[in-house]
Scaffold this motif. Structure first.
Motif, PDB file in Angstrom:
ATOM      1  N   ASP A  17     -78.914 197.433  46.444  1.00 45.85           N
ATOM      2  CA  ASP A  17     -78.193 196.159  46.345  1.00 45.85           C
ATOM      3  C   ASP A  17     -76.722 196.380  46.012  1.00 45.85           C
ATOM      4  N   ASN A  18     -76.484 197.309  45.083  1.00 48.83           N
ATOM      5  CA  ASN A  18     -75.091 197.595  44.707  1.00 48.83           C
ATOM      6  C   ASN A  18     -74.307 198.170  45.888  1.00 48.83           C
ATOM      7  N   HIS A  19     -74.957 199.093  46.610  1.00 49.00           N
ATOM      8  CA  HIS A  19     -74.283 199.686  47.784  1.00 49.00           C
ATOM      9  C   HIS A  19     -73.999 198.614  48.835  1.00 49.00           C
ATOM     10  N   MET A  20     -74.949 197.704  49.024  1.00 44.68           N
ATOM     11  CA  MET A  20     -74.760 196.628  49.997  1.00 44.68           C
ATOM     12  C   MET A  20     -73.596 195.729  49.575  1.00 44.68           C
ATOM     13  N   GLU A  21     -73.580 195.362  48.304  1.00 40.49           N
ATOM     14  CA  GLU A  21     -72.532 194.473  47.799  1.00 40.49           C
ATOM     15  C   GLU A  21     -71.146 195.134  47.914  1.00 40.49           C
ATOM     16  N   MET A  22     -71.121 196.418  47.523  1.00 33.81           N
ATOM     17  CA  MET A  22     -69.850 197.131  47.574  1.00 33.81           C
ATOM     18  C   MET A  22     -69.387 197.332  49.024  1.00 33.81           C
ATOM     19  N   VAL A  43     -78.701 202.514  53.763  1.00 33.36           N
ATOM     20  CA  VAL A  43     -79.714 202.856  54.783  1.00 33.36           C
ATOM     21  C   VAL A  43     -80.601 203.979  54.277  1.00 33.36           C
ATOM     22  N   ASP A  44     -79.983 205.002  53.654  1.00 35.34           N
ATOM     23  CA  ASP A  44     -80.763 206.130  53.121  1.00 35.34           C
ATOM     24  C   ASP A  44     -81.705 205.670  52.002  1.00 35.34           C
ATOM     25  N   GLY A  45     -81.202 204.705  51.189  1.00 36.19           N
ATOM     26  CA  GLY A  45     -82.001 204.224  50.056  1.00 36.19           C
ATOM     27  C   GLY A  45     -83.146 203.321  50.490  1.00 36.19           C
ATOM     28  N   ASP A  46     -82.983 202.616  51.604  1.00 37.66           N
ATOM     29  CA  ASP A  46     -84.038 201.702  52.068  1.00 37.66           C
ATOM     30  C   ASP A  46     -84.005 201.642  53.599  1.00 37.66           C
ATOM     31  N   PRO A  47     -84.700 202.573  54.266  1.00 44.14           N
ATOM     32  CA  PRO A  47     -84.675 202.635  55.730  1.00 44.14           C
ATOM     33  C   PRO A  47     -85.269 201.410  56.420  1.00 44.14           C
ATOM     34  N   LYS A  48     -85.898 200.520  55.665  1.00 44.18           N
ATOM     35  CA  LYS A  48     -86.486 199.314  56.257  1.00 44.18           C
ATOM     36  C   LYS A  48     -85.580 198.084  56.064  1.00 44.18           C
ATOM     37  N   ASN A  49     -84.421 198.288  55.466  1.00 49.13           N
ATOM     38  CA  ASN A  49     -83.510 197.181  55.159  1.00 49.13           C
ATOM     39  C   ASN A  49     -82.644 196.884  56.396  1.00 49.13           C
ATOM     40  N   TYR A  50     -83.026 195.840  57.151  1.00 48.63           N
ATOM     41  CA  TYR A  50     -82.313 195.568  58.410  1.00 48.63           C
ATOM     42  C   TYR A  50     -80.852 195.169  58.159  1.00 48.63           C
ATOM     43  N   MET A  51     -80.560 194.559  57.008  1.00 54.90           N
ATOM     44  CA  MET A  51     -79.181 194.157  56.714  1.00 54.90           C
ATOM     45  C   MET A  51     -78.276 195.364  56.455  1.00 54.90           C
ATOM     46  N   ALA A  52     -78.888 196.457  55.949  1.00 53.43           N
ATOM     47  CA  ALA A  52     -78.097 197.688  55.746  1.00 53.43           C
ATOM     48  C   ALA A  52     -77.650 198.233  57.105  1.00 53.43           C
ATOM     49  N   TYR A  53     -78.573 198.235  58.065  1.00 54.32           N
ATOM     50  CA  TYR A  53     -78.216 198.689  59.416  1.00 54.32           C
ATOM     51  C   TYR A  53     -77.180 197.742  60.044  1.00 54.32           C
ATOM     52  N   TYR A  54     -77.373 196.440  59.804  1.00 56.20           N
ATOM     53  CA  TYR A  54     -76.454 195.462  60.395  1.00 56.20           C
ATOM     54  C   TYR A  54     -75.045 195.622  59.788  1.00 56.20           C
ATOM     55  N   GLY A  55     -75.017 195.859  58.462  1.00 57.61           N
ATOM     56  CA  GLY A  55     -73.722 196.082  57.804  1.00 57.61           C
ATOM     57  C   GLY A  55     -73.026 197.307  58.365  1.00 57.61           C
ATOM     58  N   ARG A  56     -73.802 198.389  58.540  1.00 60.20           N
ATOM     59  CA  ARG A  56     -73.204 199.624  59.069  1.00 60.20           C
ATOM     60  C   ARG A  56     -72.731 199.419  60.506  1.00 60.20           C
ATOM     61  N   ALA A  57     -73.525 198.695  61.323  1.00 60.44           N
ATOM     62  CA  ALA A  57     -73.130 198.409  62.707  1.00 60.44           C
ATOM     63  C   ALA A  57     -71.829 197.601  62.737  1.00 60.44           C
ATOM     64  N   THR A  58     -71.698 196.656  61.811  1.00 62.26           N
ATOM     65  CA  THR A  58     -70.488 195.827  61.741  1.00 62.26           C
ATOM     66  C   THR A  58     -69.257 196.691  61.448  1.00 62.26           C
ATOM     67  N   VAL A  59     -69.421 197.665  60.530  1.00 61.21           N
ATOM     68  CA  VAL A  59     -68.308 198.580  60.219  1.00 61.21           C
ATOM     69  C   VAL A  59     -67.962 199.423  61.444  1.00 61.21           C
ATOM     70  N   TYR A  60     -68.991 199.940  62.101  1.00 58.43           N
ATOM     71  CA  TYR A  60     -68.736 200.751  63.305  1.00 58.43           C
ATOM     72  C   TYR A  60     -67.948 199.954  64.347  1.00 58.43           C
ATOM     73  N   LEU A  61     -68.333 198.700  64.538  1.00 66.31           N
ATOM     74  CA  LEU A  61     -67.636 197.853  65.511  1.00 66.31           C
ATOM     75  C   LEU A  61     -66.184 197.631  65.087  1.00 66.31           C
ATOM     76  N   ALA A  62     -65.981 197.431  63.780  1.00 66.93           N
ATOM     77  CA  ALA A  62     -64.614 197.246  63.272  1.00 66.93           C
ATOM     78  C   ALA A  62     -63.775 198.509  63.462  1.00 66.93           C
ATOM     79  N   MET A  63     -64.440 199.665  63.467  1.00 66.84           N
ATOM     80  CA  MET A  63     -63.745 200.949  63.671  1.00 66.84           C
ATOM     81  C   MET A  63     -63.585 201.295  65.148  1.00 66.84           C
ATOM     82  N   GLY A  64     -64.146 200.451  66.023  1.00 66.66           N
ATOM     83  CA  GLY A  64     -64.061 200.716  67.459  1.00 66.66           C
ATOM     84  C   GLY A  64     -65.065 201.744  67.932  1.00 66.66           C
TER      85      GLY A  64
END
Length: 478
Positions: A17-22, A43-64
């Motif tokens: 939760d802290n990693h997600m919030e940060m 993602v490493d802490g909870d491989p079933k957390n779809y929002m963690a993957y979505y957050g990471r995908a959003t960052v990747y998109l922002a990075m091009g």
């Protein structure tokens, strides 16, 4: 320091939760690299957390980094199939990649999953666009197959405006450009294709062959090396690499020889270039252009003229041929070449100076020419000049003539011969004469010290070949 403190605080408290919030806070602040680290941890802490993957995908998109975002979006949909936002984003990425069937499947799924009004409008719009592109792709392939490359390229332009990462469309358009002779555009598409698709050896090979056929051996070598980095055993690339490397080495060696003023060796090396690659016109022209630069005047004129038939605006070759014409004393032709070169390169100082020199030499040639007086070429060495002088001085020595008119003529000739020898064996005076000035003419020597010629002729180890008989000469003139 604030940025570092945020990271360290979260590092001590490792909850998902802290990693997600940060991650969200850092993403909002535009600190993408740090945000990515926190979503990785989530993602490493909870491989079933779809929002963690979505957050990471959003960052990747922002990075091009769309390639990296796609697997994360797919994981989100796998974990939560009704997450329409992720499906819509994946559909958009697939559309940009030209994966039309997969994109359409995502857009249709969004429309079936109770989307918001905004998501519904976007999905419907993208689905319509995808259908239109499917039709254009079929038309472009048909045009390409029937060799209507202009039409195919125009259709592919429209496709690529939407499907900007579609490798297949870019490679097909590149081939259209090759067939239409628009090599710069073909290179641009192939460079994009080589980056968009991993291990794209065909793109690197094609790039290398295009550069080669354009006469750019260095770029050709760079691209074929990229191909061999991906696949050292690639037959086409390895065979082409050997050819380009050999040619590149010959050209580099030839240029080094020109720098060392070993012109005959350079000519031989460029002749070898034409044997190594007789079928690519650009390399033949390059070799002839450089041979023209290195050759002695009479041969250079012929070779330079061959190059100028194919490329009449080649400024370097025009300058080289002008210099060759000067060596051959064809000053009017040299002036024409310099004037033509000046039209295509207005601020070239070398052209301006060459033209002025050719004009002076033309004017000079209509007066006294010391090379012609001694019957030697402008490239003659000092030894040849002295030999010619001795021969002519003996022939025209006034003691040899009894008739008063002939003696008078001989005296004038004899003085000219002696002047010619003095000018052409004195490096400073010869340089002035070669620049179009007459060191013996007071008019062209205004402001300079005048050289005096003194008779006596005791310059050859005390031997005076003209001392016989009662006739003694002492010439003194300004």
């Amino acid at each position: 320091m604030k940025k570092l403190a945020l990271s360290l605080t979260c590092g001590r408290d490792g909850s998902v939760d802290n990693h997600m919030e940060m991650g969200k806070k850092l993403l909002a602040a535009g600190q993408l690299a740090d945000a990515l680290s926190h979503f990785h941890a989530a993602v490493d802490g909870d491989p079933k957390n779809y929002m963690a993957y979505y957050g990471r995908a959003t960052v990747y998109l922002a990075m091009g980094k769309s390639k990296s975002a796609l697997p994360d979006l797919s994981k989100v949909i796998e974990l939560k199939p009704d997450f329409t936002s992720a499906r819509l984003q994946r559909g958009n990425l697939l559309l940009k990649q030209g994966r039309l069937d997969e994109a359409e499947s995502d857009f249709k799924s969004v429309l079936k999953s109770n989307p918001s009004d905004k998501e519904e409008r976007e999905a419907q719009s993208q689905l319509t666009k995808s259908d239109e592109i499917q039709r254009l792709v079929a038309e472009a392939r048909s045009s390409f197959k029937s060799k209507d490359y202009v039409r195919a390229a125009a259709q592919l332009d429209t496709i690529i405006e939407t499907c900007i990462w579609d490798v297949t469309s870019r490679e097909m358009r590149a081939e259209c450009f090759v067939q239409l002779g628009e090599m710069g555009k073909a290179i641009s598409d192939l460079k994009a294709a080589s980056k968009l698709k991993n291990d794209n050896t065909p793109a690197f090979y094609k790039l290398s062959t295009i550069y080669y056929n354009l006469g750019d051996h260095e770029m050709s070598l760079n691209e074929v090396r990229e191909c061999l980095k991906l696949d050292p055993d690639h037959k086409q690339c390895y065979s082409h690499y050997k050819q380009v490397k050999k040619l590149n080495k010959q050209i580099q060696s030839a240029e080094e020889l020109i720098q060392e003023q070993r012109y005959e060796d350079a000519v031989s090396k460029y002749e070898a270039v034409m044997k190594t690659e007789p079928n690519v016109h650009h390399f033949t022209l390059l070799a002839k252009e450089r041979i023209c630069h290195a050759l002695q005047a009479s041969r250079a004129i012929s070779v330079c003229s061959e190059v100028l038939q194919s490329n009449p605006e080649n400024v370097n070759v025009l300058k080289d041929r002008a210099e060759a014409y000067i060596q051959e004393e064809q000053y009017e032709e040299a002036i024409k070449d310099y004037e033509t070169a000046a039209k295509h390169s207005e601020n070239d100082r070398q052209i301006k100076e060459g033209l002025e020199r050719a004009q002076r030499l033309l004017k000079q040639s209509q007066k006294k020419d010391y090379y012609k007086i001694l019957g030697v070429k402008r490239t003659a060495q000092k030894k040849e000049i002295i030999k010619a002088y001795r021969k002519l001085a003996q022939q025209w020595h006034p003691d040899n003539f009894q008739d008063p008119e002939e003696k008078k003529k001989a005296e004038k000739k004899f003085i000219d011969i002696a002047q010619a020898k003095e000018v052409l064996t004195d490096p400073e005076m010869r340089t002035k004469f070669d620049q179009g000035e007459d060191p013996m003419d007071p008019e062209s020597q205004q402001g300079h010290h005048h050289h005096h010629f003194h008779g006596g002729f005791h310059g050859f180890n005390g031997f005076n070949p003209f001392g016989s008989g009662p006739f003694n000469f002492k010439f003194n003139f300004n």
